[in-house]
Design an enzyme around this catalytic site. Structure first.
Site, PDB file in Angstrom:
ATOM      1  N   HIS A   1       1.835  12.594  -3.457  1.00 52.27           N
ATOM      2  CA  HIS A   1       0.614  12.953  -2.554  1.00 52.27           C
ATOM      3  C   HIS A   1       0.826  11.925  -1.602  1.00 52.27           C
ATOM      4  O   HIS A   1       1.324  10.963  -1.634  1.00 52.27           O
ATOM      5  CB  HIS A   1      -0.461  12.419  -3.562  1.00 52.27           C
ATOM      6  CG  HIS A   1      -1.114  13.618  -4.476  1.00 52.27           C
ATOM      7  ND1 HIS A   1      -1.756  14.573  -3.718  1.00 52.27           N
ATOM      8  CD2 HIS A   1      -1.222  13.839  -5.856  1.00 52.27           C
ATOM      9  CE1 HIS A   1      -2.159  15.571  -4.794  1.00 52.27           C
ATOM     10  NE2 HIS A   1      -1.566  15.114  -5.985  1.00 52.27           N
TER      11      HIS A   1
ATOM     12  N   CYS B   1       2.160  16.101   1.763  1.00 52.02           N
ATOM     13  CA  CYS B   1       1.042  17.049   2.986  1.00 52.02           C
ATOM     14  C   CYS B   1       1.202  16.144   4.193  1.00 52.02           C
ATOM     15  O   CYS B   1       1.426  14.804   4.448  1.00 52.02           O
ATOM     16  CB  CYS B   1      -0.200  16.766   2.367  1.00 52.02           C
ATOM     17  SG  CYS B   1      -0.475  17.614   0.763  1.00 52.02           S
TER      18      CYS B   1
END
Length: 362
Positions: free
Chosen positions: A223, A328
């Protein structure tokens, strides 16, 4: 008849001494007047003009007390009834409240819903950015302690002639990752699997990709915001920066490949002359599309293939040992993916008290 003349006291009597004897008269001298009448020695006040008898001290008149002025208290007017009467008259003048129209009620309802929705979004952001970090930190600590216990229970030394063996269980840690460029505090245990529940623990290994130090592509996801955010600063890595992976028996040092803008003329660049870039260079075919950093769509799974962006088959013996990190992009969005490719440059067997020199790079 008594004889009188000039200087004779009133009454015609001759002067006498105090003892009653007649005072002798001297020719040519006025006789001494006798004692004054009793009423002549009396005086009334300091304003009468008479003096007190000789030898009597003068007495000051006692001052007359001055009375304070009279305070006049105004009578209290009982006008409460008049005030209440005015208030009653005011109430009679206030118009009744207006009834809201349908449009006004609709606007108010929509406004309240928007405010509520905004508060919910704000609470969600706080939860995702801060609360999940705390939750993931606890899970990461648990996974690291479990891995340390597993490694401590096994004292088998590394065998250079044998391939490292891994006990891979989804959701459990099997290796550790360090990035010296991000400071000495950057260290995460890598777990098996890349589902949401796995990535809440820490960086996750893509199942069926290569293992640390082996030919092929050792691919790891993490993440960028919330849930520990291990790859929050991944975009800050530069060519030749070290990424260290620790296993039960070995240390593996990977270094980031040159970026697409650095491939041309890499050999003549100043960065290529840096000692830590000694084993780093563009890989060439079939890795000519594999660069240090790229941004792709979430559907481009070929970035974690054994040979990224290559459709053909390459024998394992000819494959390069790569490390690929995915996260991301941009922050707070999953619209794209940020990819970092690194190549294995060094491996060390673990020994008591030994730490690779690459940890000193900051």
């Amino acid at each position: 008849m008594p004889v009188t003349g000039p200087g004779t006291p009133p009454g015609g009597a001759l002067g006498r001494r105090l003892d009653g004897e007649p005072e002798p008269q001297t020719p040519g001298r006025r006789p001494h007047p006798g004692p004054p009448p009793a009423d002549a020695t009396r005086y009334t006040s300091a304003f009468s003009g008479s003096l007190p008898p000789s030898g009597t001290p003068a007495r000051r008149p006692r001052p007359r007390p001055v009375d304070p002025p009279t305070e006049i208290i105004k009578p209290v007017d009982d006008d409460y009834d008049d005030e209440y009467d005015d208030y009653d008259d005011y109430e009679d003048d206030v118009p009744p409240p207006r009834t809201d129209s349908a449009a006004r009620r609709t606007v108010r309802t929509v406004g309240e819903l928007l405010i509520t929705f905004g508060l919910v979004i704000l609470l969600f952001v706080v939860y995702e950015v801060y609360i999940t970090d705390l939750i993931s930190a606890g899970k990461q600590d648990d996974a690291t302690h479990a891995l340390d216990d597993k490694w401590g229970a096994n004292t088998v030394q590394a065998d250079p002639q044998r391939q490292a063996q891994y006990d891979l269980v989804e959701g459990e840690a099997f290796a550790k990752m360090y990035i010296p460029a991000f400071g000495p505090d950057f260290k995460f245990s890598i777990v098996e699997g890349t589902s949401d529940k796995h990535l809440e623990i820490g960086p996750g290994h893509y199942v069926n990709t290569a293992l640390p130090g082996a030919p092929g592509n050792f691919a790891v996801a993490g993440h960028r915001v919330g849930k520990g955010a291990p790859f929050n600063d991944l975009d800050l890595l530069g060519a030749c920066d070290a990424i260290i992976v620790e296993t039960r028996t070995e240390w593996f040092v990977y270094r980031m490949l040159p970026k697409a803008s650095e491939v041309a003329g890499w050999a003549q660049s100043d960065k290529a002359k840096n000692p830590k870039c000694g084993k780093v260079s563009p890989l060439g075919a079939p890795y000519d599309k594999t660069v240090g950093q790229e941004i792709v769509l979430p559907t481009q799974g070929e970035v974690i293939d054994a040979v990224p962006h290559f459709e053909g088959e390459v024998p394992q013996a000819q494959q390069v040992a790569l490390l690929t990190l995915t996260t991301c992009h941009p922050r707070f969005s999953d619209r794209q993916r940020l990819i970092v490719h690194a190549v294995l440059t060094q491996g060390y067997p673990k020994a008591e008290g030994f730490v690779p020199e690459e940890f000193k790079e900051q």
